[in-house]
Structures are given as structure tokens and as C-alpha cells.
Enzyme design. Structure first.
Site, PDB file in Angstrom:
ATOM      1  N   SER A 259      28.804  12.353   7.997  1.00  0.00           N
ATOM      2  CA  SER A 259      28.456  13.763   8.178  1.00  0.00           C
ATOM      3  C   SER A 259      27.444  14.301   7.180  1.00  0.00           C
ATOM      4  CB  SER A 259      29.726  14.611   8.134  1.00  0.00           C
ATOM      5  OG  SER A 259      30.549  14.307   9.241  1.00  0.00           O
ATOM      6  N   THR A 260      27.252  13.659   6.030  1.00  0.00           N
ATOM      7  CA  THR A 260      26.214  14.137   5.114  1.00  0.00           C
ATOM      8  C   THR A 260      24.837  14.077   5.777  1.00  0.00           C
ATOM      9  OG1 THR A 260      26.136  11.913   4.160  1.00  0.00           O
ATOM     10  CG2 THR A 260      27.429  13.565   2.973  1.00  0.00           C
TER      11      THR A 260
END
Length: 659
Positions: A259-260
Site C-alpha cells: 500500500s505504500t
């Protein structure tokens, strides 16, 4: 006649030159703290032609140098050799004992030895050297040509019977003097490196993780302030470690970011104009089906639609997939390349993994949506920190570097400033992303990354690890948090990765607290003042004013009337002058976890000396003591909680002693 020819032949018969390891230049941190130095030690060698009883000498020498007597005898009996190394760089005690015994044909020679005064600190970055002083890892290897210097030589003299009878330094005017190598001053801050390694070791111990990494990066200059990984090794004894311990994981390990990477997706869409910051994104009720594959949200979330800021704050996979699909393959691939992925960062350290970004022609129907939320792409921690740095500094990719200066003996230091890289996004897009990422920490999945006194912007990541040929693992994850602070004027980017944590696996639970601990210390070292804590509201107490016959509320309370549970810890009047002069009060840390205690002391400007592991059971000085800023507070830790009055009361009550 034929003078030169006979001189050459004479030297060939009478002399033999032995090359010694050169004196390497020092490696120091940004403040001059030595990380690698060269010292003088003694080595043991032998001249076999001077030894009449090699067996006897070997038996006497073997226990001193911890070698096999049989192997030593084989070396010492070889009279065809003029010079034999017995043991390189022995201890002072061993050298003294060899000298005392005065064994025939056995002698000592001074050599240079590499030492690492800080032990394992930054070991995978600084590197290590081999027996002959050649760089084998880290900066020692990457900068070996500059650091190594020119070796010294000694000449062994032989008589007509080809027996060695003397050693002389130099010889016949040849260049045999040792020339020290260049010294390196790094961008690393040893104190921050220590904090990063300490916090990584703590989270690895807490979660049973396979490994952990961290990067601290100046978003404008690209200077690497810390680059840490655990497990680590001691370069003084590097041969006792394995290759995995010697890896510089922030650049050597490629992983799927999870998700980064949604930060890159959102920034690309805003830059391309396919999405505005206030747009609402379709989140499909929690799922998106492409062909026979269904993409779902983590934790069974089922959002119908979310504003972009909440797509990031709640880390919606489906929302990110829709954003990527709106961009299209070609545009999204171009944007990802613009952020520096798919190629090396250019850091001045060998061993970097350039990651994995395939050309769009090799993508499947699932590639675009899954890359949008960080799968099917490989990055290293430094690449991702660099991308966040571009968001932080206004849109330009910095060039990460570790070497700030190169100083050759007798010359002025040469500054090594790295040129900035290309622009990734516009200043406007970068400013928009900074505002969006603040909410991730304030209201979203990154709450545990908050640093008191500062506005933090960042993003959590929880990536399933790919299993070759079998999809994704059900129980192996990489938890991460990448962010920067202060968000309104970023001074540092901090990235944290925890590889295969057990039990807790979410980046917001595992990596975000580590980010907060490191980032807090970074702000202190950089001298960022932060915002003052909100003033405490003085409580009111409803009292009876008998003179007026009515009840009234008083705002100013005598100290004796304020309940102890809400009484402020205001210092006595006599201490105010000292506090104004820069002194601080030592807080009460009893029962606090180590990380909380360190963070509390750092915020008050104190240095910390930890003893033990676990929770605080004692501290010196005592709570309430007034100390100058920068003073050290010794904290004793234990997993056995201290015995307090409350604990005794509970125990007595359990035994029926108390009513």
C-alpha cells in the site's frame, strides 16, 4: 662494462621484496566520529633458511599462534622459500611472547590493521576488509581504490648460499614507502544510525521477524542520514558471520511494496489530470472482478465510494486499482518510471538491486490494477524513500549518497555533493500529496506514526509476500511505513520495513511505531523545535462562598484543594530560574516500556542510557530532578515489573488480607 645488467642480476640473486598491506584512510561519520580506522599491529613471519630444527620450532610456536604444529613444520622446512608468513596481525600479548622466546628464524614485522571502533554500527554500509587489507564489502569495497593507499615493501637480503640474513625497509631508492589512503567523511549520523538499529532490533525481537530495515534521507540534498538493517554483524570479526547478516538490505533486497505504492498511483493520477484531489473514487463495495480474479479490500472492508484522501487514509485496494485503470498502462508506466522505479538510485555504494518494473507489453489484464496498490512490482527501501522525498521536496528526485567528503593526505578535503535527479511531479502535485498524506497519520491507518509536536505525512504498507509459482503467502508479510516530517516543511524522510513479522502484521501496528521513535530522534538531532504541547486547563472547583450566601466557581485553586490525580507538576518557584536557563525536569518513567521512555526523554532534550530489557524499574536521577538539556538519564529495564504500593495492595486483597 654492462653495469646496469650486472646490478639487475645481483639484485635478483641477493634481494627479495615482500609487499605489506597498505595503510587505509579512515572512515568517519558526518561529525567526525570514527567508524573505520587503521592501527599498527605486529605479524609473525619466518625465514626457513635460518631454521635448523623446523620441528622443534614448530612445536614451540604452534600454541602461541593457535595453529597445527604439523602444518607449521611443513612451512618452516621449505628452504626454497625466503619468507613465510606465520600469523598476521597478532595480539600484543602474542607478539610479546614470540619476542620473549627468540626462536631461531622467527621474527616480527609491523603491519597495518583495520579496526571498527563502533563494532556493528552501520556495518553493512561501512563494510569490511580481508587479510591483505582489500575491501570486501560496503564502502570499503566501493571506495577501495581511494581508501586503500599504496602498500609498503620490505626487502629480504640473501647471501651467496641463498640464505636470508637481514630485512631492510626500502632498497636502492625504489618507491617502497607506505602512502596512506584517502579518508571518507560520510553523510551518516552515528547517533541516528544507533537509534535506527536499536529500534529495528527491538521490533524484530518483539515480532519474531525475519529481518528489518530503515532509511533516513534528507529529501532535498539526498544525504543518507541513517541506513540500517538487522540482523547485522561485527566487521572486526566478519568471517564469523554469514552472507545474509552482511547484506545491506535497504538497497540489496527488492520486495513488493504494497500500500505504500498507492502514493505513487495517486500522485500520477493528479499529475496527469485524470483525478482531482477532491474527487470521489469508486471502491466497488469492497471488490473488483477482472476475468476470474476478484480483488478485495483488506479486513473485509466494503466501501462504495471514498474521497481520494480517504482512499489513502483507509488504504483502499479497490480504490487504488480504479485510479490506476483510469490512467491506462502507458501513462501509469511512464509515471512510475518518473519516480525512479525499475532502475538503481545511483547511490555511491555497490550492491544495489534495481528492482523490477516490466514493460507494459508484458503486463497481463491484472497487472495495471495490482501494480496500482503495490503488487507485481519490485522496489528496494531506498527507492521508495527517494520517491517519498520527491513528494516532500516539491517534486524532484534527489540523488541518494553516503560520501560527503574525500580527503587525501596533505590535501584539502574534496566535497562530494550529488546533483539532483529529474523532476517526478510538479510542485503543485507534490504539495497536494503532502496534504493528503497528513490525514493518513491523523485519522487513517498510520496513527501510530504520529510524533508529538510535529505534523507527520506518510503511508502504511502491508504486503503479502509472493511465493514463486504459487501466488501469495497466507502468513508471510512485509509491514512498512514511509513518511516525512514536518509535513509543512519536510526535513527528513524515514522509511521502515519489517520482513515477516509474526502475530501483528499490519504496517500501521508494526512499522509505524518504529517510524515514530526514529523520527522523533531525527527531529531532535536536526534541531527542529516542534509545536509546544497544548496548555493545561486549570480545573475549576465549585465551592461555597458563605460571605455571599451562594456557590461560586473558582479558577485559581490552592494547591491543597486540587485532587492529586489532576494536580499539575509545576516546579517550585525556586526552580523557575534554572528551567528558564535551559534546564529540564526528569519525568517519572516507572513501568513505561523502553520505547516510550526513550521517546519521552528525547522530547525533553535528555540523552538516554539503557540497561537491560523490558520495562522501566529504576531511573537515575529520580523523577522531578532538574538537569541541563542534553544530560544523560540512566534507565534500568526488566521484564519483571517493579513492586509498587498498588501491586502490593492487589496481592494482599487477593489473599484476603484487605477488606
Amino acid at each position: 662494462m654492462r653495469h646496469d645488467e650486472f646490478v639487475r642480476r645481483a639484485r635478483k640473486q641477493q634481494e627479495r621484496t615482500v609487499e605489506l598491506a597498505p595503510r587505509r584512510g579512515a572512515i568517519v561519520d558526518r561529525d567526525g566520529r570514527p567508524l573505520a580506522v587503521t592501527t599498527t599491529v605486529e605479524s609473525v613471519f619466518a625465514i626457513p633458511s635460518d631454521i635448523d630444527e623446523p620441528g622443534k620450532v614448530a612445536r614451540a610456536l604452534a600454541p602461541l599462534v593457535r595453529q597445527s604444529a604439523a602444518e607449521l613444520r611443513r612451512k618452516l622446512a621449505d628452504r626454497e622459500r625466503d619468507f613465510v608468513w606465520v600469523a598476521r596481525r597478532v595480539s600484543a600479548e602474542t607478539a610479546a611472547e614470540v619476542r620473549r622466546r627468540a626462536l631461531p628464524g622467527v621474527r616480527l614485522l609491523k603491519e597495518s590493521a583495520r579496526r571498527y571502533p563502533e563494532g556493528s554500527l552501520a556495518a553493512s554500509v561501512v563494510g569490511y576488509v580481508g587479510t591483505d587489507s582489500q575491501g570486501l564489502g560496503g564502502l570499503e569495497h566501493s571506495w577501495d581504490d581511494e581508501v586503500r593507499g599504496r602498500p609498503a615493501r620490505v626487502t629480504v637480503l640473501r647471501d651467496a648460499a641463498q640464505r636470508s640474513y637481514a630485512i631492510q625497509p626500502g632498497g636502492a631508492g625504489r618507491a617502497t614507502d607506505e602512502v596512506e589512503g584517502a579518508s571518507l567523511r560520510l553523510t551518516l549520523h552515528a547517533g541516528l544510525q544507533h537509534v535506527a538499529e536499536r529500534e529495528l532490533a527491538a521490533v524484530r525481537a518483539e515480532t519474531g521477524a525475519r529481518a528489518a530495515s530503515a532509511v533516513v534521507l534528507d529529501p532535498v540534498s539526498g544525504e543518507v542520514l541513517a541506513m540500517a538493517s538487522v540482523p547485522s554483524f561485527d566487521p572486526n570479526r566478519w568471517n564469523e558471520s554469514d552472507a545474509q547478516e552482511r547484506r545491506c538490505r535497504p538497497i540489496a533486497d527488492a520486495y513488493e511494496p504494497g500500500s505504500t505504492f498507492k502514493v505513487v498511483t495517486a500522485a500520477a493520477a493528479i499529475e496527469a489530470g485524470t483525478l482531482r484531489p477532491d474527487d470521489v473514487v469508486d471502491c466497488g463495495g469492497g471488490s473488483l472482478t477482472i476475468g476470474r480474479t476478484t480483488i478485495r479490500e483488506h479486513g473485509r472492508a466494503a466501501w462504495a465510494a471514498l474521497p481520494l484522501v480517504d482512499v489513502l487514509a483507509h488504504s483502499s485496494n479497490v480504490g487504488a486499482a480504479h485510479i490506476g485503470l483510469g490512467l491506462g498502462k502507458a501513462e501509469f508506466h511512464r509515471a512510475v518510471r518518473a519516480f525512479g522505479f525499475g532502475r538503481k538510485t545511483g547511490i555511491d555504494l555497490e550492491g544495489e538491486n534495481g528492482g523490477l518494473l516490466r514493460e507494459p507489453s508484458a503486463w497481463s489484464a491484472l497487472s495495471l490494477p495490482t501494480i496500482s496498490f503495490g503488487q507485481e512490482i519490485g522496489v528496494n527501501a531506498l527507492q521508495l524513500a527517494r520517491a517519498f522525498a520527491a513528494i516532500a521536496n516539491g517534486g524532484v528526485l534527489p540523488t541518494p549518497h553516503l560520501v560527503a567528503e574525500v580527503a587525501k593526505p596533505g590535501e584539502a578535503p574534496e566535497r562530494r555533493a550529488a546533483a539532483p535527479g529529474p523532476r517526478a511531479v510538479s510542485e503543485r502535485t507534490a504539495a497536494t500529496m503532502r496534504r493528503l498524506l497528513v490525514k493518513v497519520v491523523e485519522e487513517g491507518t498510520g496513527r501510530k506514526a504520529a510524533v508529538p509536536g510535529f505534523t507527520v505525512a506518510g503511508k502504511t504498507g502491508t504486503a503479502q509476500k509472493a511465493v514463486p509459482g504459487a501466488g501469495y503467502s497466507a502468513d508471510k508479510y512485509v509491514a512498512s511505513f514511509f513518511g516525512f516530517l514536518p509535513a509543512e516543511r519536510p526535513r527528513a524522510v524515514v522509511g521502515v520495513l519489517v520482513d515477516e513479522p509474526r502475530g501483528r502484521t499490519y504496517g500501521g501496528d508494526v512499522a509505524a511505531p518504529v517510524f515514530a521513535a526514529i523520527a522523533s530522534e531525527v527531529m531532535r538531532v536536526l534541531g527542529e523545535p516542534g509545536r509546544p504541547a497544548p496548555e493545561r486547563v486549570t480545573p475549576s472547583l465549585l465551592t461555597a462562598d458563605l460571605s455571599r450566601g451562594a456557590a461560586r466557581a473558582t479558577g485559581e485553586l490552592p494547591r491543597s484543594l486540587v485532587p492529586a490525580s489532576i494536580r499539575s507538576a509545576a516546579p517550585p518557584v525556586e526552580d523557575l530560574d534554572r528551567l528558564a536557563a535551559g534546564e529540564r525536569l526528569v519525568p517519572d518513567l516507572a513501568g513505561r516500556a523502553a520505547r516510550d521512555a526513550v521517546q519521552e526523554l528525547a522530547q525533553r532534550g535528555f540523552a538516554v542510557r539503557l540497561e537491560g530489557h523490558g520495562f522501566v524499574v529504576a531511573q537515575d536521577p529520580a523523577p522531578g530532578a532538574s538537569l541541563p538539556r542534553g544530560s544523560a538519564v540512566r534507565v534500568t529495564l526488566s521484564f519483571a515489573p517493579p513492586v509498587t504500593d498498588a501491586a502490593l495492595g492487589t496481592a494482599f486483597e487477593a489473599e484476603g488480607v484487605l477488606p
